[in-house]
Design a protein around this motif. Sequence first.
Motif, short mmCIF file in Angstrom:
data_model
loop_
_atom_site.label_atom_id
_atom_site.label_comp_id
_atom_site.label_asym_id
_atom_site.label_seq_id
_atom_site.Cartn_x
_atom_site.Cartn_y
_atom_site.Cartn_z
N ASP B 8 -27.57 6.13 -12.87
CA ASP B 8 -27.27 7.11 -13.92
C ASP B 8 -26.23 8.13 -13.43
OD1 ASP B 8 -27.82 8.84 -16.29
OD2 ASP B 8 -28.65 10.16 -14.75
N GLU B 9 -26.43 8.62 -12.22
CA GLU B 9 -25.51 9.64 -11.69
C GLU B 9 -24.12 9.06 -11.44
OE1 GLU B 9 -27.47 11.22 -8.25
OE2 GLU B 9 -28.96 12.31 -9.43
N SER B 10 -24.04 7.78 -11.04
CA SER B 10 -22.74 7.15 -10.79
C SER B 10 -21.91 7.17 -12.06
CB SER B 10 -22.90 5.70 -10.34
OG SER B 10 -23.72 5.65 -9.23
N TYR B 11 -22.57 6.86 -13.18
CA TYR B 11 -21.83 6.87 -14.44
C TYR B 11 -21.34 8.29 -14.76
CZ TYR B 11 -20.77 6.90 -19.37
OH TYR B 11 -20.14 7.10 -20.55
N ARG B 12 -22.18 9.26 -14.48
CA ARG B 12 -21.79 10.66 -14.73
C ARG B 12 -20.57 11.03 -13.88
NH1 ARG B 12 -25.96 13.62 -17.21
NH2 ARG B 12 -27.76 12.29 -17.58
N VAL B 13 -20.59 10.57 -12.61
CA VAL B 13 -19.45 10.86 -11.73
C VAL B 13 -18.20 10.17 -12.26
CG1 VAL B 13 -18.49 10.44 -9.43
CG2 VAL B 13 -20.85 11.23 -9.67
N ALA B 14 -18.36 8.92 -12.72
CA ALA B 14 -17.21 8.11 -13.13
C ALA B 14 -16.63 8.56 -14.47
CB ALA B 14 -17.61 6.64 -13.21
N TRP B 15 -17.41 9.29 -15.25
CA TRP B 15 -17.02 9.59 -16.63
C TRP B 15 -15.61 10.17 -16.74
CZ3 TRP B 15 -15.87 13.74 -19.85
CH2 TRP B 15 -15.96 13.48 -21.22
N GLY B 16 -15.32 11.12 -15.89
CA GLY B 16 -13.99 11.76 -15.95
C GLY B 16 -12.87 10.75 -15.69
N ASP B 17 -13.08 9.91 -14.67
CA ASP B 17 -12.05 8.92 -14.33
C ASP B 17 -11.92 7.88 -15.44
OD1 ASP B 17 -11.61 10.20 -11.96
OD2 ASP B 17 -12.97 8.94 -10.80
N LEU B 18 -13.05 7.56 -16.08
CA LEU B 18 -12.99 6.57 -17.18
C LEU B 18 -12.25 7.15 -18.39
CD1 LEU B 18 -16.57 4.99 -16.86
CD2 LEU B 18 -14.39 4.03 -16.09
N CYS B 19 -12.45 8.44 -18.64
CA CYS B 19 -11.69 9.12 -19.71
C CYS B 19 -10.19 9.03 -19.41
CB CYS B 19 -12.02 10.61 -19.76
SG CYS B 19 -13.49 10.97 -20.64
N HIS B 20 -9.88 9.30 -18.15
CA HIS B 20 -8.48 9.26 -17.71
C HIS B 20 -7.91 7.86 -17.92
CE1 HIS B 20 -5.41 8.90 -14.40
NE2 HIS B 20 -4.96 9.93 -15.10
N LEU B 21 -8.73 6.86 -17.58
CA LEU B 21 -8.32 5.46 -17.73
C LEU B 21 -8.04 5.15 -19.20
CD1 LEU B 21 -8.48 3.20 -15.44
CD2 LEU B 21 -10.41 2.34 -16.71
N LYS B 22 -8.96 5.63 -20.05
CA LYS B 22 -8.86 5.32 -21.47
C LYS B 22 -7.60 5.92 -22.08
CE LYS B 22 -12.23 6.52 -24.41
NZ LYS B 22 -13.65 6.83 -24.70
N SER B 23 -7.24 7.13 -21.61
CA SER B 23 -6.05 7.73 -22.22
C SER B 23 -4.76 7.22 -21.57
CB SER B 23 -6.14 9.26 -22.16
OG SER B 23 -6.50 9.68 -20.87
N LEU B 25 -4.25 3.73 -21.05
CA LEU B 25 -4.53 2.30 -21.10
C LEU B 25 -3.29 1.44 -20.89
CD1 LEU B 25 -7.26 1.16 -21.23
CD2 LEU B 25 -7.04 0.80 -23.68
N LEU B 26 -2.19 1.88 -21.45
CA LEU B 26 -0.97 1.08 -21.34
C LEU B 26 -0.53 0.99 -19.88
CD1 LEU B 26 1.15 -0.44 -23.01
CD2 LEU B 26 2.55 1.62 -22.92
N GLU B 27 -0.59 2.15 -19.21
CA GLU B 27 -0.22 2.18 -17.79
C GLU B 27 -1.15 1.25 -17.00
OE1 GLU B 27 -1.30 3.60 -13.84
OE2 GLU B 27 -2.38 4.46 -15.52
N SER B 120 -7.42 -6.26 -15.60
CA SER B 120 -6.27 -7.06 -15.15
C SER B 120 -6.68 -8.51 -14.86
CB SER B 120 -5.56 -6.40 -13.97
OG SER B 120 -6.37 -6.40 -12.85
N CYS B 121 -7.87 -8.73 -14.31
CA CYS B 121 -8.29 -10.11 -14.04
C CYS B 121 -8.49 -10.89 -15.35
CB CYS B 121 -9.56 -10.15 -13.20
SG CYS B 121 -9.23 -9.83 -11.47
N SER B 122 -8.96 -10.22 -16.39
CA SER B 122 -9.14 -10.92 -17.67
C SER B 122 -7.80 -11.43 -18.17
CB SER B 122 -9.74 -10.00 -18.73
OG SER B 122 -10.87 -9.39 -18.23
N ILE B 123 -6.80 -10.57 -18.06
CA ILE B 123 -5.48 -10.98 -18.57
C ILE B 123 -4.88 -12.09 -17.70
CG2 ILE B 123 -3.11 -10.18 -18.96
CD1 ILE B 123 -4.35 -7.54 -19.86
N ILE B 124 -5.01 -11.94 -16.37
CA ILE B 124 -4.48 -12.99 -15.48
C ILE B 124 -5.18 -14.32 -15.76
CG2 ILE B 124 -4.24 -13.70 -13.08
CD1 ILE B 124 -4.30 -10.64 -12.42
#
Lengths: 300, 250
Positions: B8-23, B25-27, B120-124
């Motif tokens: 549970d805590e890992s997801y909380r830690v990752a949340w900020g980075d996942l938000c960053h990833l989502k915004s 996406l193209l990069e 990236s692996c899905s696309i490859i």
Amino acid sequence: MTSDCSNDGMGKDSIVEVSDLTVRFGDFTAVDGVSFNVRRGEVFAFLGPNGAGKTTTIRTITTIQRATSGRVVIDGFDIDTHRLEARRRIGIAQQHISLDNELTVAQNIRHHAMLHKIPRSEYRTRVLPIASGLGLDPYMSRRVSDLSGGWKRRAAITCAILHEPSVLFLDEPTAGLDTQSRHILWDLVRDLNAGGTTVFLTTHYMDEAEALCDRVAIISSGRISAIGTVDELRESVGPYTVEVTEGSKVAVTRHPTLEDARAYAESLGDVLCNVRLTNLEDVFLDISGGKCLVDHRCHR
Amino acid sequence: MWITDVIDESYRVAWGDLCHLKSNLLEVLLTGTVGPLLYLLAFGYGIGGSMGGGEEYVAFILPGILALATLSATFSTVSMRTLIQRLFYMSFDELLLCPIHVSAVVVGKTLAGMARVVISCSIILLVGCLIVPDASVNVQTVLILLLSAFMFSLLGFLAGIAVRRTNTLSLISAVVIVPMTFLCGTLFDVSALPSWAASVINVLPLTHVSELVRSAMGSGTVPSDSLAVVFVYTALFFGLCWYLIRTNRC
Ligand SMILES: Nc1ncnc2c1ncn2[C@@H]1O[C@H](COP(=O)(O)OP(=O)(O)OP(=O)(O)O)[C@@H](O)[C@H]1O
Ligand SMILES: [Mg+2]
């Protein structure tokens, strides 16, 4: 100074207990065997010149920085052995604003709330109103990197208090704030304190310390040179000051009583002089300037 | 329960980075896929084709390029973002003062890297299956790719918390990551190298990931010695990250 000041916080109901704390960076000692307590429910301030070790002390107490030696207990929990319990009780707004610049204000606040395990419902009913109260509503969806310093500071303070810490550390919270924001922050500190939060702040503004604090500690070169209430510190250097103006220079002397100050002023004869109460700035200059006044009268 | 807390805590830690990833996406899509697809085309068709046996060679390097993607999509992004959060934004401090287990901080900081690998692996794989019709993906392959993504994200996180300057990251990238990219059995068989070089290469984690992915996609078997090496590296990187954070040495 510390030893002859009865009001060093020891022995009372303390929420922060620091004993013999030392922090070294290589062979440089930034904090040198500091011991002091912060009492539950008070507003406590660290005053000291640049590089005195204020930030290092706060970062060590709040578990961000490693201590070289010494012991810190927060609300009964040793930060070494009961780190998580201690951290639950701590909130900190650092001197250097510590927000993720690439996220929005709302995302930063939400992330903090998540890290402190605040439920979603409480986030809406309690956390968002804190941000609104600090006027952040129009900025919530802006990226932190696009905000001005003062708004970043408000966002950082929101993050520091959203989990209702029992002790809040504010490292130079008003540096770079405009006058309105400074007063908003002072009100916030008073409100939080009235609600039971202990506040530990650092500042370079003496009026701020005088306006907000129950007790202050003056730290220089990594050591505490004085600690006590503003009145006690004033008492220790002499509560009355005589300012003598000669040309462009002002000489000051401190005096234990008003009579003594007046007598001294009269003895000077026909010069321009002014008798006034000693203020915290005087105390600070006397003490951190390396002049620990044993005698009540000091010519500078 | 400790383990559910950590998840549970890992997801909380990752949340900020996942938000960053989502915004961004193209990069994420471009940085994670252009390189590997370029290798697939340049090496598979260009070099493989010009030497004859192009199809066969593409089938050979597809697993290698997937293995490679678990490194290239994680190391530089995870290490750089961690370093920036630590030295410039100082937002990394917040993780050091919130009431969260150290293990959760370590795992959480790898999740964005793993998400990049999934993308990236899905696309490859999608492109790979179009050009290599008999390529097969099974559960073993997916698990190995995830494990490898975890390992290299840990390595990136380790570099991000251990290093004090951005230059050092570039240095690590140039002397460790780039050589690994080319030499670790991704684009050609390690046995083609002189034996002294092969014995060095055999110590590196990516060699074993290539071996595992190739074997899983080919025969469906999982060589246990390579798997053991990957687990040892993962444990080592995890342990080092844990130690640096627990003792405030970052
Ligand atoms: N990471 C570090 N490495 C080496 N020296 C450091 C480090 N952090 C702080 N110092 C040194 O420790 C001393 C105390 O710094 P600190 O930031 O605690 O001072 P301060 O009282 O907060 O000053 P200011 O009022 O300017 O904020 C300084 O001399 C500083 O150079
Ligand atoms: Mg400071």
